[in-house]
Enzyme design. Structure first.
Site, mmCIF file in Angstrom:
data_model
loop_
_atom_site.group_PDB
_atom_site.id
_atom_site.type_symbol
_atom_site.label_atom_id
_atom_site.label_comp_id
_atom_site.label_asym_id
_atom_site.label_seq_id
_atom_site.Cartn_x
_atom_site.Cartn_y
_atom_site.Cartn_z
ATOM 1 N N ALA A 276 16.777 35.263 4.576
ATOM 2 C CA ALA A 276 18.101 35.735 4.129
ATOM 3 C C ALA A 276 18.731 36.514 5.281
ATOM 4 C CB ALA A 276 17.951 36.608 2.886
ATOM 5 N N VAL A 277 19.053 35.773 6.349
ATOM 6 C CA VAL A 277 19.548 36.435 7.566
ATOM 7 C C VAL A 277 21.064 36.292 7.721
ATOM 8 C CG1 VAL A 277 17.377 36.289 8.840
ATOM 9 C CG2 VAL A 277 18.975 34.362 8.920
ATOM 10 N N ARG A 279 24.951 34.193 6.323
ATOM 11 C CA ARG A 279 25.548 32.922 5.940
ATOM 12 C C ARG A 279 26.627 32.550 6.948
ATOM 13 N NH1 ARG A 279 24.381 31.431 0.761
ATOM 14 N NH2 ARG A 279 26.336 30.293 0.509
ATOM 15 N N HIS A 451 32.566 63.618 -21.026
ATOM 16 C CA HIS A 451 31.258 64.254 -20.935
ATOM 17 C C HIS A 451 30.393 63.827 -22.099
ATOM 18 C CE1 HIS A 451 28.191 67.231 -20.106
ATOM 19 N NE2 HIS A 451 28.222 67.550 -21.391
HETATM 20 C C1 FAD Z 1 22.097 35.331 -3.460
HETATM 21 C C2 FAD Z 1 23.543 35.712 -3.343
HETATM 22 C C3 FAD Z 1 24.021 36.784 -4.059
HETATM 23 C C4 FAD Z 1 25.360 37.141 -3.961
HETATM 24 N N1 FAD Z 1 25.800 38.205 -4.681
HETATM 25 C C5 FAD Z 1 27.093 38.571 -4.608
HETATM 26 C C6 FAD Z 1 27.585 39.642 -5.381
HETATM 27 O O1 FAD Z 1 26.853 40.253 -6.144
HETATM 28 N N2 FAD Z 1 28.891 39.969 -5.274
HETATM 29 C C7 FAD Z 1 29.737 39.296 -4.427
HETATM 30 O O2 FAD Z 1 30.914 39.642 -4.353
HETATM 31 N N3 FAD Z 1 29.285 38.280 -3.671
HETATM 32 C C8 FAD Z 1 27.999 37.897 -3.750
HETATM 33 N N4 FAD Z 1 27.553 36.842 -3.011
HETATM 34 C C9 FAD Z 1 28.515 36.155 -2.134
HETATM 35 C C10 FAD Z 1 29.392 35.199 -2.941
HETATM 36 O O3 FAD Z 1 28.575 34.263 -3.588
HETATM 37 C C11 FAD Z 1 30.380 34.510 -2.010
HETATM 38 O O4 FAD Z 1 31.109 35.478 -1.303
HETATM 39 C C12 FAD Z 1 31.340 33.657 -2.816
HETATM 40 O O5 FAD Z 1 30.668 32.674 -3.555
HETATM 41 C C13 FAD Z 1 32.352 32.982 -1.877
HETATM 42 O O6 FAD Z 1 33.249 32.266 -2.643
HETATM 43 P P1 FAD Z 1 34.010 30.997 -2.076
HETATM 44 O O7 FAD Z 1 34.828 30.493 -3.213
HETATM 45 O O8 FAD Z 1 34.653 31.324 -0.801
HETATM 46 O O9 FAD Z 1 32.869 29.932 -1.728
HETATM 47 P P2 FAD Z 1 31.705 29.294 -2.592
HETATM 48 O O10 FAD Z 1 31.371 30.103 -3.769
HETATM 49 O O11 FAD Z 1 30.620 28.986 -1.634
HETATM 50 O O12 FAD Z 1 32.327 27.941 -3.148
HETATM 51 C C14 FAD Z 1 32.715 26.912 -2.302
HETATM 52 C C15 FAD Z 1 32.737 25.615 -3.104
HETATM 53 O O13 FAD Z 1 33.359 24.598 -2.318
HETATM 54 C C16 FAD Z 1 32.631 23.388 -2.462
HETATM 55 N N5 FAD Z 1 32.912 22.543 -1.300
HETATM 56 C C17 FAD Z 1 32.669 22.833 -0.005
HETATM 57 N N6 FAD Z 1 33.153 21.848 0.800
HETATM 58 C C18 FAD Z 1 33.709 20.930 -0.020
HETATM 59 C C19 FAD Z 1 34.378 19.711 0.196
HETATM 60 N N7 FAD Z 1 34.645 19.265 1.426
HETATM 61 N N8 FAD Z 1 34.792 19.001 -0.885
HETATM 62 C C20 FAD Z 1 34.569 19.470 -2.145
HETATM 63 N N9 FAD Z 1 33.965 20.622 -2.412
HETATM 64 C C21 FAD Z 1 33.543 21.347 -1.349
HETATM 65 C C22 FAD Z 1 31.188 23.853 -2.561
HETATM 66 O O14 FAD Z 1 30.361 22.858 -3.146
HETATM 67 C C23 FAD Z 1 31.355 25.097 -3.438
HETATM 68 O O15 FAD Z 1 31.291 24.753 -4.804
HETATM 69 C C24 FAD Z 1 26.234 36.429 -3.108
HETATM 70 C C25 FAD Z 1 25.752 35.336 -2.388
HETATM 71 C C26 FAD Z 1 24.433 34.969 -2.507
HETATM 72 C C27 FAD Z 1 23.953 33.789 -1.735
#
Ligand code: FAD
Length: 475
Positions: A276-277, A279, A451
């Site tokens: 988990a280094v 993303r 409180h």
């Molecule tokens: C273990 C873990 C715990 C986390 N906990 C938290 C938390 O507690 N609070 C928080 O705020 N954040 C948390 N995060 C981070 C959070 O998940 C991300 O910041 C968030 O999901 C980003 O949202 P997004 O919509 O940008 O991308 P994503 O959620 O990654 O969604 C992107 C979507 O696009 C789709 N996609 C990509 N390319 C294409 C394409 N060309 N055509 C069609 N579909 C495509 C993917 O399949 C995906 O469904 C966590 C992440 C992890 C890994």
């Protein structure tokens, strides 16, 4: 004739699905394309957050926390139990059920708002055209007046510890373990590493976390990081700072993890290893060569403060652009972009984005750390209040931690709020609202807090800023 939309969103994570819904609320014709596939082979909306991140990790944190409390805290409350047993299959079933409900909920919201939900791959072509390839059909070209890219991010893989989906896994793999590894190695003591390390430690794993940085939780306020470090150590997490992973070799009796600690080569035997280094932005297969979209050196789509790319009518939001990789940051960008497309004035206040680490105790902050304020040269004052002096925290048997507020000495503006303790992730909302409204510390001092509540600790910390705390000696 090809289909045409006012807005096509590529990606239905928290950034994309929120953008699609808000655009539809503005009366626009909207489609949202997503290709996410869960480990059971089924497609689902909600992206990383709902399927493999925020939600399932919090489900497991809650379950593991209850298991831990039942074993270690119930007795203090005068509750006698028999032998507390773990049913990991039931725990995972609950987690999967929550994910299913929420991801189906996104599909329901699309329907309710009139968003066309398209399951498959989206590729941005030139001239505001999107090539949509359904999961089970032939590609078609869609025209869009506006395109919002929200394709998210993917876990970073280390060349000498490649994911094998079984022994060496990413965060998603670690959420879905079907048994408790006796010895668990975690590479990276960031938010995700700590949260997942905590889950499995509470469920019985012996957890060792290897972190290359020397400073623990470098992004947090130093006082908070120090408290967290002590608490996690007490909980049995073995966090090795300044330790650099050099190799991971799966063998018959587990994985041999090789690392350097102060230049000295060391090894560690574990049954599972979570890497988990960090993303990186995910844009694989997204952009046609002539799409005109620019990526920066680290692969993020280049955008301005309004999430506009260089190409007129093409926006990018969420994890695939600069800024913290947080679901709520992406969602707010989604709302902003949809509002801008609708011709409204909109912005995201990037200075006031809360961060939360859902360990026990929770850690949450907003604004600047004390070090950052010090470095800025601005005269400041601080106040803090320990949960050990909070009646509610005592009643909850969760007295570790504190609230700390940093304010400007000149005009009393709140510059940063840092909380470590019970429900810190909820308590921070008051600070976020205060900072969003440019409140002064005095505004919080003059606000009535119920409180007994944990929120009183925020009130007392605000009072402490001016040495007016009432339930704790002022320093
Ligand atoms: C273990 C873990 C715990 C986390 N906990 C938290 C938390 O507690 N609070 C928080 O705020 N954040 C948390 N995060 C981070 C959070 O998940 C991300 O910041 C968030 O999901 C980003 O949202 P997004 O919509 O940008 O991308 P994503 O959620 O990654 O969604 C992107 C979507 O696009 C789709 N996609 C990509 N390319 C294409 C394409 N060309 N055509 C069609 N579909 C495509 C993917 O399949 C995906 O469904 C966590 C992440 C992890 C890994």
């Amino acid at each position: 004739m090809s289909k045409s939309y006012d807005v096509v969103v590529i990606g239905a994570g928290p950034a994309g699905y929120i953008a699609a819904i808000r655009a539809a609320q503005h009366g626009m014709k909207v489609a949202c394309i997503d290709e996410w596939k869960n480990k059971d082979g089924k497609n689902a909306f909600g992206g990383t957050c709902l399927n493999a991140g925020c939600i399932p990790s919090k489900a497991m944190l809650e379950s593991s926390e209850l298991f831990h409390r039942a074993q270690h805290e119930f007795k203090k409350h005068g509750i006698k139990t028999g032998v507390i047993e773990l049913d990991i299959a039931a725990m995972q079933k609950r987690r999967a059920g929550i994910v299913r409900q929420l991801t189906n909920g996104v599909a329901g919201l699309f329907k309710a708002n009139g968003v066309d939900a398209l399951v498959g791959h989206g590729k941005l072509l030139t001239g505001r055209k999107v090539e949509f390839t359904p999961i089970d059909g032939a590609a078609e070209i869609i025209s869009a007046a506006n395109v919002i890219i929200a394709t998210g991010s993917e876990p970073l893989e280390l060349p000498f510890a490649k994911f094998d989906g079984a022994e060496i896994v990413d965060s998603w793999g670690a959420i879905e373990f079907d048994s408790v590894p006796e010895r668990l190695g975690v590479i990276g003591a960031g938010v995700i590493g700590l949260e997942l390390g905590s889950v499995w430690s509470r469920l019985g794993s012996q957890v060792t976390i290897i972190e290359a940085m020397h400073d623990f939780l470098f992004m947090a306020d130093r006082e908070v990081a120090a408290t967290a470090g002590k608490d996690f150590k007490k909980q049995g997490l073995d966090i090795k700072l300044g330790a650099k992973l050099t190799g991971a070799k799966p063998g018959k009796s587990g994985i041999t993890v090789e690392y350097e600690d102060a230049g000295i080569p060391k090894t560690l035997e574990v049954d599972k290893l979570v890497v988990a280094v960090g993303r990186r932005p995910f844009t694989t297969g997204l952009l046609a060569e002539d799409s005109g979209i620019q990526l920066d050196k680290r692969g993020f789509i280049e955008v301005n403060d309004e999430c506009r790319t260089r190409v007129q009518g093409i926006y990018a939001i969420g994890d695939c652009v600069r800024g913290p990789m947080l679901a709520h940051k992406g969602s707010e960008e989604g709302v902003m972009v949809a509002d801008l497309i609708a011709g409204e004035i909109a912005e995201v206040n990037y200075k006031v984005i809360p961060s939360v680490i859902y360990t026990a105790p929770e850690i949450a902050w907003v604004g600047k750390t004390e070090q950052e304020v010090k470095e800025s040269g601005r005269a400041y004052k601080t106040g803090s209040f320990p949960f050990a002096a909070s009646g509610r925290a005592k009643a909850m048997e969760q007295t570790s931690g504190m609230v700390k507020i940093i304010s400007s000495r000149d005009d009393d503006e709140i510059l940063g709020v840092h909380i470590i303790g019970p429900m810190a992730g909820e308590l921070i909302a008051e600070a976020v609202l205060a900072m969003e409204f440019s409140a002064s510390t005095e505004d919080i001092q003059r606000t009535i807090h119920a409180h007994p509540s944990l929120a009183e600790a925020v009130h007392e910390a605000a009072l402490a800023v001016d040495k007016k705390a009432l339930n704790y000696p002022n320093k």
